[in-house]
Design a protein around this motif. Sequence first.
Motif, PDB file in Angstrom:
ATOM      1  N   GLY A 162       0.790  -1.227   0.000  1.00  0.00           N
ATOM      2  CA  GLY A 162       0.000   0.000   0.000  1.00  0.00           C
ATOM      3  C   GLY A 162       0.821   1.275   0.000  1.00  0.00           C
ATOM      4  O   GLY A 162       0.326   2.339   0.364  1.00  0.00           O
ATOM      5  N   GLY A 170      -1.056   2.314 -10.771  1.00  0.00           N
ATOM      6  CA  GLY A 170      -0.705   2.396  -9.360  1.00  0.00           C
ATOM      7  C   GLY A 170       0.736   2.801  -9.127  1.00  0.00           C
ATOM      8  O   GLY A 170       1.269   2.630  -8.033  1.00  0.00           O
ATOM      9  N   GLU A 226      -5.524   7.336  -3.712  1.00  0.00           N
ATOM     10  CA  GLU A 226      -6.126   6.538  -4.781  1.00  0.00           C
ATOM     11  C   GLU A 226      -5.064   5.785  -5.578  1.00  0.00           C
ATOM     12  O   GLU A 226      -5.256   4.622  -5.932  1.00  0.00           O
ATOM     13  CB  GLU A 226      -6.940   7.436  -5.721  1.00  0.00           C
ATOM     14  CG  GLU A 226      -8.237   7.920  -5.123  1.00  0.00           C
ATOM     15  CD  GLU A 226      -8.973   8.892  -6.042  1.00  0.00           C
ATOM     16  OE1 GLU A 226      -8.663   8.924  -7.266  1.00  0.00           O
ATOM     17  OE2 GLU A 226      -9.853   9.612  -5.546  1.00  0.00           O
ATOM     18  N   LEU A 276      -3.857   2.901  -3.489  1.00  0.00           N
ATOM     19  CA  LEU A 276      -4.875   1.849  -3.448  1.00  0.00           C
ATOM     20  C   LEU A 276      -4.920   1.070  -4.762  1.00  0.00           C
ATOM     21  O   LEU A 276      -4.966  -0.158  -4.764  1.00  0.00           O
ATOM     22  CB  LEU A 276      -6.249   2.441  -3.133  1.00  0.00           C
ATOM     23  CG  LEU A 276      -7.406   1.455  -3.034  1.00  0.00           C
ATOM     24  CD1 LEU A 276      -7.162   0.444  -1.913  1.00  0.00           C
ATOM     25  CD2 LEU A 276      -8.722   2.202  -2.798  1.00  0.00           C
ATOM     26  N   ARG A 277      -4.864   1.786  -5.894  1.00  0.00           N
ATOM     27  CA  ARG A 277      -4.832   1.108  -7.204  1.00  0.00           C
ATOM     28  C   ARG A 277      -3.608   0.204  -7.308  1.00  0.00           C
ATOM     29  O   ARG A 277      -3.684  -0.925  -7.786  1.00  0.00           O
ATOM     30  CB  ARG A 277      -4.825   2.123  -8.344  1.00  0.00           C
ATOM     31  CG  ARG A 277      -6.173   2.746  -8.647  1.00  0.00           C
ATOM     32  CD  ARG A 277      -6.168   3.507  -9.959  1.00  0.00           C
ATOM     33  NE  ARG A 277      -5.097   4.487 -10.087  1.00  0.00           N
ATOM     34  CZ  ARG A 277      -5.176   5.768  -9.742  1.00  0.00           C
ATOM     35  NH1 ARG A 277      -6.296   6.252  -9.220  1.00  0.00           N
ATOM     36  NH2 ARG A 277      -4.144   6.580  -9.909  1.00  0.00           N
ATOM     37  N   MET A 283      -1.919  -1.170  -4.831  1.00  0.00           N
ATOM     38  CA  MET A 283      -2.068  -2.306  -3.930  1.00  0.00           C
ATOM     39  C   MET A 283      -3.003  -3.352  -4.530  1.00  0.00           C
ATOM     40  O   MET A 283      -2.686  -4.544  -4.548  1.00  0.00           O
ATOM     41  CB  MET A 283      -2.593  -1.848  -2.564  1.00  0.00           C
ATOM     42  CG  MET A 283      -2.648  -2.967  -1.538  1.00  0.00           C
ATOM     43  SD  MET A 283      -3.063  -2.386   0.125  1.00  0.00           S
ATOM     44  CE  MET A 283      -4.734  -1.812  -0.110  1.00  0.00           C
ATOM     45  N   GLU A 284      -4.142  -2.917  -5.035  1.00  0.00           N
ATOM     46  CA  GLU A 284      -5.105  -3.856  -5.614  1.00  0.00           C
ATOM     47  C   GLU A 284      -4.525  -4.569  -6.835  1.00  0.00           C
ATOM     48  O   GLU A 284      -4.660  -5.788  -6.984  1.00  0.00           O
ATOM     49  CB  GLU A 284      -6.401  -3.130  -5.958  1.00  0.00           C
ATOM     50  CG  GLU A 284      -7.181  -2.704  -4.726  1.00  0.00           C
ATOM     51  CD  GLU A 284      -8.377  -1.814  -5.045  1.00  0.00           C
ATOM     52  OE1 GLU A 284      -8.500  -1.329  -6.199  1.00  0.00           O
ATOM     53  OE2 GLU A 284      -9.189  -1.585  -4.128  1.00  0.00           O
ATOM     54  N   ALA A 285      -3.871  -3.819  -7.716  1.00  0.00           N
ATOM     55  CA  ALA A 285      -3.322  -4.415  -8.935  1.00  0.00           C
ATOM     56  C   ALA A 285      -2.192  -5.387  -8.626  1.00  0.00           C
ATOM     57  O   ALA A 285      -2.125  -6.475  -9.202  1.00  0.00           O
ATOM     58  CB  ALA A 285      -2.831  -3.314  -9.879  1.00  0.00           C
ATOM     59  N   SER A 286      -1.302  -5.030  -7.717  1.00  0.00           N
ATOM     60  CA  SER A 286      -0.175  -5.904  -7.400  1.00  0.00           C
ATOM     61  C   SER A 286      -0.646  -7.152  -6.659  1.00  0.00           C
ATOM     62  O   SER A 286      -0.136  -8.251  -6.898  1.00  0.00           O
ATOM     63  CB  SER A 286       0.889  -5.159  -6.591  1.00  0.00           C
ATOM     64  OG  SER A 286       0.353  -4.653  -5.386  1.00  0.00           O
ATOM     65  N   ARG A 287      -1.617  -7.010  -5.786  1.00  0.00           N
ATOM     66  CA  ARG A 287      -2.145  -8.189  -5.088  1.00  0.00           C
ATOM     67  C   ARG A 287      -2.880  -9.116  -6.053  1.00  0.00           C
ATOM     68  O   ARG A 287      -2.765 -10.330  -5.952  1.00  0.00           O
ATOM     69  CB  ARG A 287      -3.046  -7.764  -3.932  1.00  0.00           C
ATOM     70  CG  ARG A 287      -2.242  -7.179  -2.782  1.00  0.00           C
ATOM     71  CD  ARG A 287      -3.105  -6.782  -1.618  1.00  0.00           C
ATOM     72  NE  ARG A 287      -2.258  -6.277  -0.540  1.00  0.00           N
ATOM     73  CZ  ARG A 287      -2.696  -5.956   0.659  1.00  0.00           C
ATOM     74  NH1 ARG A 287      -3.985  -6.099   0.958  1.00  0.00           N
ATOM     75  NH2 ARG A 287      -1.859  -5.501   1.568  1.00  0.00           N
ATOM     76  N   ALA A 288      -3.623  -8.541  -6.994  1.00  0.00           N
ATOM     77  CA  ALA A 288      -4.317  -9.367  -7.988  1.00  0.00           C
ATOM     78  C   ALA A 288      -3.306 -10.118  -8.848  1.00  0.00           C
ATOM     79  O   ALA A 288      -3.486 -11.309  -9.133  1.00  0.00           O
ATOM     80  CB  ALA A 288      -5.232  -8.501  -8.856  1.00  0.00           C
ATOM     81  N   ARG A 343      -1.900 -12.979  -6.815  1.00  0.00           N
ATOM     82  CA  ARG A 343      -2.858 -14.091  -6.719  1.00  0.00           C
ATOM     83  C   ARG A 343      -2.883 -14.899  -8.009  1.00  0.00           C
ATOM     84  O   ARG A 343      -2.884 -16.131  -7.987  1.00  0.00           O
ATOM     85  CB  ARG A 343      -4.254 -13.571  -6.376  1.00  0.00           C
ATOM     86  CG  ARG A 343      -4.453 -13.267  -4.897  1.00  0.00           C
ATOM     87  CD  ARG A 343      -5.905 -12.972  -4.563  1.00  0.00           C
ATOM     88  NE  ARG A 343      -6.423 -11.781  -5.236  1.00  0.00           N
ATOM     89  CZ  ARG A 343      -6.263 -10.533  -4.792  1.00  0.00           C
ATOM     90  NH1 ARG A 343      -5.609 -10.301  -3.691  1.00  0.00           N
ATOM     91  NH2 ARG A 343      -6.770  -9.526  -5.459  1.00  0.00           N
TER      92      ARG A 343
END
Length: 173
Positions: free
Chosen positions: A92, A112, A139, A142-143, A145-150, A153
């Motif tokens: 993050g 991000g 923002e 957050l983008r 964090m979401e993109a790297s975590r996706a 996964r």
Amino acid sequence: TVTFAGRLAPEKELGQIRDAAQALPQLQFHIAGEGPLRAEVEGWARALPNLTYDGWMVRTGVLDLLDDTDLLVLPSRFETFGTVAFEAMIRGRLALVSAHCGIIRWPELTSGLFVMEEGEPLHRALERILAMEEGELEETALRGMEASRAMSRRTIDDWVTLLQRAVAEKRFA
């Protein structure tokens, strides 16, 4: 707080961090790592009150350093991917990378990240980021964090599938 973590080598353009620390005395800079430029970095840290050399760190130390930073920087002349930027994003944190950093070749991650323009000095890129609204920075983090975590996964899922196939093929061979 602005942080670099990586090999202390000429291609990392660490002089840009020194120059940014001189140009932006209101910011605190950290350099963590080991390499042939260690003596120079130690000298900069002695000369500049807002620049700290943190030395080489074990992985947990790097993660703690990332958690305590506002922005990770990679002003490198060449960077195959920029794993530490990816790790900062997962945690993050904001990341600013050069236009020569491989991570920018992954379209799902670029929204991000902050990217230095070709030829743009680090201190100018930092000034550009400092001029942004707090909400826009949040923002972006957050983008990232979401993109790297996706992506992480998906990568794990791909490896699990590959290993399952290998086990199944071995079982029936």
